[in-house]
Design a protein around this motif. Structure first.
Motif, PDB file in Angstrom:
ATOM      1  N   ILE A  10      39.898  39.021  46.924  1.00 18.84           N
ATOM      2  CA  ILE A  10      40.583  38.938  45.621  1.00 18.84           C
ATOM      3  C   ILE A  10      41.041  37.504  45.367  1.00 18.84           C
ATOM      4  N   ILE A  11      41.555  36.867  46.429  1.00 15.86           N
ATOM      5  CA  ILE A  11      42.045  35.487  46.267  1.00 15.86           C
ATOM      6  C   ILE A  11      40.915  34.559  45.808  1.00 15.86           C
ATOM      7  N   PHE A  12      39.759  34.707  46.440  1.00 17.89           N
ATOM      8  CA  PHE A  12      38.684  33.741  46.164  1.00 17.89           C
ATOM      9  C   PHE A  12      37.677  34.203  45.111  1.00 17.89           C
ATOM     10  N   TYR A  13      37.515  35.526  44.979  1.00 15.65           N
ATOM     11  CA  TYR A  13      36.504  36.008  44.021  1.00 15.65           C
ATOM     12  C   TYR A  13      37.107  36.887  42.922  1.00 15.65           C
ATOM     13  N   GLY A  14      38.425  37.100  42.981  1.00 22.67           N
ATOM     14  CA  GLY A  14      39.072  38.026  42.049  1.00 22.67           C
ATOM     15  C   GLY A  14      39.328  37.404  40.684  1.00 22.67           C
ATOM     16  N   PRO A  15      40.002  38.178  39.833  1.00 23.12           N
ATOM     17  CA  PRO A  15      40.245  37.710  38.458  1.00 23.12           C
ATOM     18  C   PRO A  15      41.205  36.519  38.433  1.00 23.12           C
ATOM     19  N   ALA A  16      41.083  35.715  37.389  1.00 22.15           N
ATOM     20  CA  ALA A  16      41.955  34.539  37.250  1.00 22.15           C
ATOM     21  C   ALA A  16      43.287  34.971  36.659  1.00 22.15           C
ATOM     22  N   ASN A  17      44.032  35.725  37.437  1.00 22.47           N
ATOM     23  CA  ASN A  17      45.305  36.250  36.960  1.00 22.47           C
ATOM     24  C   ASN A  17      46.366  35.916  38.013  1.00 22.47           C
ATOM     25  N   SER A  18      47.415  35.241  37.580  1.00 23.74           N
ATOM     26  CA  SER A  18      48.421  34.754  38.525  1.00 23.74           C
ATOM     27  C   SER A  18      49.105  35.888  39.289  1.00 23.74           C
ATOM     28  N   THR A  19      49.387  36.996  38.607  1.00 23.46           N
ATOM     29  CA  THR A  19      50.078  38.106  39.265  1.00 23.46           C
ATOM     30  C   THR A  19      49.195  38.716  40.339  1.00 23.46           C
ATOM     31  N   VAL A  20      47.929  38.921  39.995  1.00 19.75           N
ATOM     32  CA  VAL A  20      46.985  39.490  40.973  1.00 19.75           C
ATOM     33  C   VAL A  20      46.864  38.551  42.176  1.00 19.75           C
ATOM     34  N   LEU A  21      46.773  37.264  41.901  1.00 22.59           N
ATOM     35  CA  LEU A  21      46.657  36.278  42.978  1.00 22.59           C
ATOM     36  C   LEU A  21      47.895  36.303  43.872  1.00 22.59           C
ATOM     37  N   ALA A  22      49.074  36.375  43.244  1.00 17.27           N
ATOM     38  CA  ALA A  22      50.323  36.387  44.011  1.00 17.27           C
ATOM     39  C   ALA A  22      50.389  37.620  44.905  1.00 17.27           C
TER      40      ALA A  22
END
Lengths: 175, 463
Positions: free
Chosen positions: B343-355
């Motif tokens: 998710i970190i490297f291939y996931g959506p460009a969404n700050s919440t998801v990344l966090a």
């Protein structure tokens, strides 16, 4: 004889740390200047500076477009500018493992200024190592160029100014 | 040389105090100092270890070092630390820990000062390998101090408290130092050199605190051993057995246990991912995801903060839920570490998801590292040479981490596209990188680690 004042270590440390950090942070104050605080002035002159857009695809194709507003042409006439832009090498050269096919696709003059676009086919296995932008050499009157470059994985927008020592990445003011 | 050794040597035992009330008072005072200083100063010391990570991108943007060079310099710290962990562990047993620890912090600070003035790769690499070694003064010194001032039946609690120190340091670095360097309005926009100067100042301060407040062993102050003071009979008996054992022979036995080798390789692979994210994660988030320096470092901070809970949760869950069997817990935490990486490297460009992904990743990573870097090895190794097993795995782990830093830097550098604007006598350059290949390397290392750890599914703790 063994006892030291038991005033706690943490509170003393906090005071000393904070003081030192603040002292350190105050050590250098450049104030507001054109390069460091460019975001504060950029919007005011954005319409009068040149724009370069570069797209590099994973397949090794490159598309570029350059627009120089009238205000940035200085004493040069549109014809002189068109003549310079008609050779892609006056705008940029590419450093790749094998030569690329570079072409000027359009050059047009409008009321706003001069626009040129370019394409380059390098091939997927032909690694692009360097893009040499020679705009400032070709146009003495050019003071600043805003560049937006996109590769297969990322994109960056920045300004190059003759007045600054390094590229400026912070162009938009955050209110 | 002799005078240097004498300076660092543990003090001689003083005549024993007889006033029980005074002894109690002294113990209470010094124990409070030991735990406060150990947590605070070990945490502050971390700032000098991680400074380079925060200023990596400014260094690359300024064209001072290429990613390959930055990777090489970063790897040096880890090699130095691996050696330091081993050699300083031995030295600290004979040292006056307050002087030893303070010297480590002070020298580490000097290396940071040096780094701020160096633009020569080999000088920076030399400074950073030495910094790694000096950083290795801290953990053994704190371990010796905790062992000297806290007895067996309470040490776990205090050791656990001390273990949170690294989060203080990582937090200070990834938030505090980033705050200084990041551009306004989020940061102060200071020059990257402040990213070394401020950590160095902090470490000098920490060294002073250690020197003033961290006591030598109780005996050197005329106090009885802590086991005696607390009447911890078990600790006294254990100490006696420890003294009598032929340690070296048993230590050599560690390398003849195949499972220890597998754990060492698994830990080493997991350290590749750990240090890849900690060293390059913030650069990746700035370069590819377009976050600013402050936000990128804040994301990395989230994973390290979640790690505190991960450590505690791993121990509790593996004991309670899996009856002290580590492999099922390894699988659970390994998946919690691995899946968020996608998710970190291939996931959506969404700050919440990344966090969220980084928090889960940090939680899982700390758990699996607590096992591979410690608990699982301690289960398998003969108990009286647990230290040797840990040292063996530690060297592998940090060697892997160091190798990672260089390989990652090299792979990133290989993808470099430079856009150079000629400005007559000068030029300005903007760099573009592709992290696709390094990401495969980082995730692949985690997969390898899980496979290796999984191969020990049937292994049970030795008695």
């Amino acid at each position: 004889m063994f006892r030291r004042p038991a005033k706690n270590v943490a509170s003393r440390c906090t005071v000393i740390c904070t003081t030192l950090i603040l002292l350190g942070a105050c050590g250098k104050d450049d104030g507001i200047n054109y390069c460091k605080n460019h975001d504060k002035v950029h919007a005011d002159h954005a319409d009068t500076i040149a724009n370069l857009i570069i797209n590099v695809s994973a397949a090794g194709d490159l598309e570029g477009s350059l627009s120089i507003p009238e205000a940035a042409l200085g004493d040069s006439t549109a014809e002189e500018v068109e003549s310079i832009l008609s050779s892609a090498g006056n705008s940029f050269t590419l450093q790749t493992e094998h030569p690329c096919t570079v072409a000027v696709t359009t050059i047009a003059t409008s009321a706003g200024g001069v626009n040129a676009s370019y394409t380059a086919s390098c091939g997927a296995d032909n690694k692009l190592g360097k893009i040499n932008a020679s705009l400032f050499d070709s146009f003495d009157q050019l003071d600043e160029v805003v560049t937006s470059m996109t590769t297969a994985v990322t994109s960056k927008r920045f300004a190059i100014s003759r007045q600054c020592d390094s590229p400026i990445f912070k162009l938009d003011r955050i209110n | 040389m002799k005078s240097i050794l004498k300076f660092f040597a543990a003090g001689k035992d003083q005549p024993r105090l007889t006033d029980t009330a005074l002894i109690d008072e002294q113990f209470r005072y010094y124990r409070r100092n030991v735990i406060t200083v150990a947590i605070l100063c070990y945490g502050l010391g971390y700032v000098c270890r991680l400074a380079l990570n925060v200023v990596k991108k400014p260094l690359m943007d300024a064209g001072i070092f290429t990613p390959e060079e930055v990777g090489l310099i970063g790897s040096m710290l880890l090699y130095g630390y691996a050696l330091g962990k081993f050699s300083n562990g031995l030295l600290s047993d004979y040292a006056n820990v307050k002087r030893f620890f303070a010297a480590g912090l002070f020298l580490s600070a000097m290396m940071n000062f040096g780094m701020s003035f160096s633009s020569v790769v080999w000088i920076s690499a030399l400074l950073w390998v030495l910094n790694g070694w000096f950083q290795g003064f801290g953990a053994p010194s704190c371990a010796v101090a905790l062992t000297s001032w806290f007895s067996n039946n309470e040490r776990g609690r205090y050791y656990g408290l001390w273990s949170t120190a690294h989060a203080i340091g990582e937090g200070l670095t990834y938030l505090g130092i980033a705050l200084l360097i990041a551009l306004p309005p989020k940061g102060l926009g200071l020059h990257w050199q402040y990213g070394f100067w401020i950590p160095a100042t902090i470490c000098v301060l920490a060294a002073v605190i250690v020197y003033i407040y961290l006591p030598d062993r109780p005996g050197t102050l005329g106090l009885p051993s802590v086991a005696e003071w607390r009447n911890d009979g078990g600790a006294k008996a254990k100490a006696a057995v420890h003294d009598a054992a032929s340690i070296l022979k048993d230590q050599l036995r560690v390398v003849s246990i195949p499972a220890i080798w597998i754990i060492a390789l698994a830990s080493s692979s997991m350290y590749i991912t750990r240090y890849a994210v900690n060293s390059w994660g913030n650069v990746y988030l700035q370069e590819i995801r377009g976050f600013d320096l402050f936000d990128a470092n804040f994301f990395i901070f989230l994973n390290t903060a979640a790690g505190i809970l991960g450590c505690v949760a791993y121990g509790y869950l593996s004991d309670k839920l899996f009856d002290a069997r580590r492999p099922p817990a390894n699988l659970l935490f390994g998946l919690m570490e691995l899946l968020p990486l996608f998710i970190i490297f291939y996931g959506p460009a969404n700050s919440t998801v990344l966090a969220i992904a980084l928090v889960v990743y940090g939680f899982g990573l700390s758990g699996i590292l607590a096992s591979l870097g410690g608990l699982f090895a301690l289960d398998i190794a003969p108990k009286k040479v647990a230290g040797a097993a840990m040292g063996f795995i530690g060297i592998f782990s940090y060697f892997g981490a160091g190798l990672q830093d260089y390989i990652s830097g090299k792979l990133i550098y290989d993808s470099e596209i430079r856009v150079v604007f000629d400005l007559g006598a000068t030029s300005q350059t903007v760099f573009f990188y592709d992290y696709s290949v390094p990401i495969v390397f980082w995730i692949g290392a985690s997969v390898v680690s899980m496979i290796l750890a999984g191969s020990l599914w049937r292994v049970r703790a030795s008695v």
